[in-house]
Scaffold this motif. Structure first.
Motif, PDB file in Angstrom:
ATOM      1  N   LEU A 145      30.229 -60.572   3.237  1.00 45.02           N
ATOM      2  CA  LEU A 145      30.191 -61.561   2.592  1.00 45.02           C
ATOM      3  C   LEU A 145      31.083 -62.103   0.986  1.00 45.02           C
ATOM      4  CD1 LEU A 145      26.016 -61.860   1.994  1.00 45.02           C
ATOM      5  CD2 LEU A 145      27.267 -62.701   3.893  1.00 45.02           C
ATOM      6  N   TYR A 146      31.889 -63.307   0.878  1.00 47.28           N
ATOM      7  CA  TYR A 146      33.202 -63.101   0.563  1.00 47.28           C
ATOM      8  C   TYR A 146      33.274 -64.484  -0.154  1.00 47.28           C
ATOM      9  CZ  TYR A 146      37.519 -63.588  -0.436  1.00 47.28           C
ATOM     10  OH  TYR A 146      38.992 -64.481  -0.871  1.00 47.28           O
ATOM     11  N   CYS A 147      33.385 -64.465  -1.236  1.00 44.90           N
ATOM     12  CA  CYS A 147      32.995 -65.429  -2.225  1.00 44.90           C
ATOM     13  C   CYS A 147      34.685 -66.144  -2.557  1.00 44.90           C
ATOM     14  CB  CYS A 147      32.556 -65.003  -3.793  1.00 44.90           C
ATOM     15  SG  CYS A 147      32.674 -66.488  -4.800  1.00 44.90           S
ATOM     16  N   VAL A 148      34.773 -67.042  -2.035  1.00 42.73           N
ATOM     17  CA  VAL A 148      36.229 -68.290  -1.966  1.00 42.73           C
ATOM     18  C   VAL A 148      36.840 -68.033  -3.519  1.00 42.73           C
ATOM     19  CG1 VAL A 148      35.621 -69.469  -0.032  1.00 42.73           C
ATOM     20  CG2 VAL A 148      35.171 -70.286  -2.136  1.00 42.73           C
ATOM     21  N   TYR A 149      35.742 -67.903  -5.050  1.00 40.04           N
ATOM     22  CA  TYR A 149      36.541 -68.356  -5.987  1.00 40.04           C
ATOM     23  C   TYR A 149      36.367 -67.178  -6.766  1.00 40.04           C
ATOM     24  CZ  TYR A 149      35.572 -71.708 -10.082  1.00 40.04           C
ATOM     25  OH  TYR A 149      35.709 -72.535 -11.479  1.00 40.04           O
ATOM     26  N   HIS A 150      36.536 -66.107  -7.170  1.00 37.69           N
ATOM     27  CA  HIS A 150      37.388 -65.263  -7.325  1.00 37.69           C
ATOM     28  C   HIS A 150      38.017 -63.529  -6.384  1.00 37.69           C
ATOM     29  CE1 HIS A 150      35.632 -67.653 -10.568  1.00 37.69           C
ATOM     30  NE2 HIS A 150      36.827 -67.945 -11.156  1.00 37.69           N
ATOM     31  N   TRP A 160      34.685 -62.040  -4.954  1.00 38.17           N
ATOM     32  CA  TRP A 160      34.166 -60.874  -5.110  1.00 38.17           C
ATOM     33  C   TRP A 160      33.102 -60.746  -3.702  1.00 38.17           C
ATOM     34  CZ3 TRP A 160      30.720 -59.259 -10.338  1.00 38.17           C
ATOM     35  CH2 TRP A 160      31.467 -59.736 -10.870  1.00 38.17           C
ATOM     36  N   ASN A 161      33.323 -59.332  -3.429  1.00 44.51           N
ATOM     37  CA  ASN A 161      33.106 -59.341  -1.646  1.00 44.51           C
ATOM     38  C   ASN A 161      31.608 -58.552  -2.077  1.00 44.51           C
ATOM     39  OD1 ASN A 161      35.453 -58.134   0.136  1.00 44.51           O
ATOM     40  ND2 ASN A 161      35.284 -59.587  -1.790  1.00 44.51           N
ATOM     41  N   TYR A 162      31.079 -58.473  -0.750  1.00 45.02           N
ATOM     42  CA  TYR A 162      29.494 -57.885  -0.509  1.00 45.02           C
ATOM     43  C   TYR A 162      29.215 -57.579   0.711  1.00 45.02           C
ATOM     44  CZ  TYR A 162      28.697 -61.114  -4.967  1.00 45.02           C
ATOM     45  OH  TYR A 162      28.646 -61.794  -6.097  1.00 45.02           O
ATOM     46  N   ASN A 163      28.498 -56.476   1.085  1.00 42.96           N
ATOM     47  CA  ASN A 163      27.972 -55.849   1.735  1.00 42.96           C
ATOM     48  C   ASN A 163      26.829 -56.708   2.756  1.00 42.96           C
ATOM     49  OD1 ASN A 163      25.701 -55.112   1.061  1.00 42.96           O
ATOM     50  ND2 ASN A 163      26.793 -52.546   1.239  1.00 42.96           N
ATOM     51  N   LEU A 164      26.522 -56.836   4.243  1.00 41.97           N
ATOM     52  CA  LEU A 164      25.681 -57.358   5.131  1.00 41.97           C
ATOM     53  C   LEU A 164      23.998 -56.882   4.266  1.00 41.97           C
ATOM     54  CD1 LEU A 164      26.912 -57.121   7.630  1.00 41.97           C
ATOM     55  CD2 LEU A 164      26.998 -59.356   6.313  1.00 41.97           C
ATOM     56  N   GLN A 165      23.905 -56.088   3.338  1.00 37.23           N
ATOM     57  CA  GLN A 165      22.537 -55.910   2.434  1.00 37.23           C
ATOM     58  C   GLN A 165      22.484 -56.768   1.062  1.00 37.23           C
ATOM     59  OE1 GLN A 165      24.042 -52.949   4.231  1.00 37.23           O
ATOM     60  NE2 GLN A 165      23.428 -51.832   5.275  1.00 37.23           N
ATOM     61  N   GLY A 166      23.833 -57.295   0.349  1.00 38.31           N
ATOM     62  CA  GLY A 166      24.089 -57.663  -1.030  1.00 38.31           C
ATOM     63  C   GLY A 166      25.221 -57.544  -1.724  1.00 38.31           C
ATOM     64  N   ASP A 167      25.262 -55.728  -1.900  1.00 35.80           N
ATOM     65  CA  ASP A 167      25.376 -55.274  -2.349  1.00 35.80           C
ATOM     66  C   ASP A 167      27.010 -55.441  -2.790  1.00 35.80           C
ATOM     67  OD1 ASP A 167      23.517 -53.449  -2.380  1.00 35.80           O
ATOM     68  OD2 ASP A 167      24.012 -51.771  -0.615  1.00 35.80           O
ATOM     69  N   LEU A 168      27.399 -54.948  -4.347  1.00 35.88           N
ATOM     70  CA  LEU A 168      29.103 -55.741  -4.424  1.00 35.88           C
ATOM     71  C   LEU A 168      29.519 -54.726  -4.068  1.00 35.88           C
ATOM     72  CD1 LEU A 168      31.047 -57.980  -5.652  1.00 35.88           C
ATOM     73  CD2 LEU A 168      30.536 -56.441  -7.518  1.00 35.88           C
ATOM     74  N   GLU A 175      25.880 -52.702 -10.518  1.00 35.08           N
ATOM     75  CA  GLU A 175      25.121 -53.173 -11.068  1.00 35.08           C
ATOM     76  C   GLU A 175      25.313 -55.470 -10.890  1.00 35.08           C
ATOM     77  OE1 GLU A 175      25.751 -51.691 -14.909  1.00 35.08           O
ATOM     78  OE2 GLU A 175      25.311 -50.122 -14.855  1.00 35.08           O
ATOM     79  N   HIS A 176      25.961 -55.187  -9.951  1.00 35.08           N
ATOM     80  CA  HIS A 176      26.299 -56.581  -9.933  1.00 35.08           C
ATOM     81  C   HIS A 176      26.146 -57.122  -8.123  1.00 35.08           C
ATOM     82  CE1 HIS A 176      27.417 -56.830 -14.121  1.00 35.08           C
ATOM     83  NE2 HIS A 176      28.481 -56.126 -13.548  1.00 35.08           N
ATOM     84  N   GLY A 177      24.915 -56.253  -7.778  1.00 36.85           N
ATOM     85  CA  GLY A 177      25.281 -57.375  -6.122  1.00 36.85           C
ATOM     86  C   GLY A 177      24.308 -58.687  -5.993  1.00 36.85           C
TER      87      GLY A 177
END
Ligand code: FES
Ligand code: FE2
Length: 431
Positions: A119-124, A126-134, A157-159
């Motif tokens: 899961l990729y945030c287009v703003y800056h 930040w990438n997360y795996n499919l479990q939601g961990d940063l 600490e930022h998932g």
């Protein structure tokens, strides 16, 4: 320009909120046999529902396992007004996360469905795996000794905000609550109505979403309301798929949060009191015939003679079997006077072509323009218009009796509606 200071006060700053009701609401003394119309129209009540019900101790339907069959599949949906994402991780486990980047709140997934590695945030970025961990934050170490995140920054600490997830027979539910009991305990006896229908792997056939111009509770009451089914819906009674004279019943869980009712076509038991009442019903007209009666031909695929089973779980899910039409309905509030109803039609993986065709044809009974269900949204919208601003009046809910148990298992009852308002008041601290 010289603007008089008075013009900047209430009207421009408070805007529509200046019309909000601010004194505490008092429920009618009769309790759950009444529902005051302000419960459907008050924006403050609506805002509290988001917190106390949709983010409270409830399991909310988010989709079918069959909608995310492979690792990397995701589906975006809603719990209350909150956008959430259902994902299938590499190990095939299911996860539901809030669709909001942990950095500055940007929406992560905009597509309804997709397949991704992360899961990729287009703003800056930040990438997360499919479990939601940063897993990665762009430029977290700065550049040439400048910028970057503080030395004590920890990816862990930022998932994304994670929800509890549970499945039953291919249905996926999620909850914000750490306290609510496990899904099957929460469903109680109503789980058997789910197991009856969803007894083998599913296949999605299609979707239909309708905007209903009414408060979500007006619709939530409707499939709990076994009393209206054979009265409002002329197609049911006229063509015999569901009549009050047929063998039928209703089951609630012990807390009265969930309910399903059924009827068996072709089991008519004539009686004098039915004849007397039905003479005044628009929905009973033996003289009317369909030019093409094909839509009425249904296969008793569950082998129990049940032609219609409507099942509702608090606060936002419906599962229906209407002849061979099978669908889930997800109720999404869109403001105090608007709701979306998302219909997902399905069959089973091993259906033969004739059964799939029957499901598609009988799908015309349900959905936004369905020959049966078109009337439900229409009634909800007429109710909302008649309630006006909700400042006076209340509904009367005594069909079958005045208590949570009265009415027993008969379909000719508003027992499930009384139980709904009972649970609603408990959750909303209105009791
Ligand atoms: S808001 Fe998502 S990376 Fe900044
Ligand atoms: Fe209905």
């Amino acid at each position: 320009m010289n603007i008089p200071s008075a013009s900047l006060d209430e009207a421009s700053i408070q805007g529509p909120t200046s019309r909000r009701h601010t004194t505490p609401r008092t429920w009618p003394a009769e309790g759950y046999t009444r529902a005051p119309y302000w419960a459907y129209t008050d924006p403050d009540i609506y805002a509290q529902e988001q917190l106390k019900i949709f983010r409270g101790k409830t399991w909310n339907y988010v989709g079918l396992e069959a909608e995310v069959p492979e690792a990397g599949n995701f589906k975006t949906t809603f719990i209350g007004e909150q956008s959430v994402v259902l994902t299938r991780a590499e190990d095939h486990s299911l996860h539901v996360v809030v669709n909001r980047c942990a950095h500055r709140g940007n929406m992560l997934c905009r597509d309804a469905f997709g397949k991704v590695k992360k899961l990729y945030c287009v703003y800056h970025a930040w990438n997360y795996n499919l479990q939601g961990d940063l897993t990665h934050a762009a430029f977290s170490h700065g550049l040439r000794g400048e910028g970057g995140l503080p030395a004590d920054f920890q990816l862990s600490e930022h998932g994304l905000q994670k929800l509890r997830v549970a499945t039953l027979c291919g249905l996926v539910f999620a909850t914000f609550s750490d306290e609510v009991e496990p899904l099957e305990d929460w469903l109680g006896d109503v789980a058997q109505g789910i197991r009856r229908v969803l007894h083998k792997p599913l296949k999605v056939l299609g979707y239909d979403t309708q905007r209903i111009h009414a408060n979500w509770k007006a619709y939530h009451e409707n499939p709990r309301d076994s009393y209206h089914a054979n009265i409002l819906h002329t197609f049911y009674g006229t063509f015999g798929l569901s009549r009050q004279s047929q063998e039928s019943g209703m089951t609630l869980d012990t807390h009265g949060r969930h309910v399903y009712f059924y009827t068996k076509a072709g089991t008519e038991k004539k009686s004098q009191d039915f004849d007397a009442t039905s003479a005044a019903l628009r929905s009973v007209n033996d003289a009317m015939q369909l030019e093409d009666p094909g839509i009425l031909k249904w296969r008793d695929e569950f082998g129990d003679g049940v032609s219609v089973q409507i099942l509702t779980t608090y606060p936002s899910f419906v599962l229906h079997q209407i002849a061979n039409s099978l669908a889930t309905r997800q109720l999404i509030p869109r403001g105090v006077g608007e709701s979306d109803l998302v219909w997902t039609y399905f069959g089973f993986e091993d259906d033969d072509d004739a059964l799939t065709q029957a499901r598609l044809v009988q799908g015309n009974l349900a959905g936004s323009a369905g020959m049966i269900s078109v009337e439900d949204a229409a009634v909800c919208e007429m109710m909302q218009r008649a309630m006006a601003d909700g400042q006076n009046g209340e509904s009367f809910i005594e069909m079958g009796g005045k208590t949570l148990d009265s009415g027993g298992n008969t379909k000719l009852s508003e027992r499930a509606i009384r139980n709904f308002w009972h649970n609603y008041c408990l959750d909303m601290d209105l009791a």
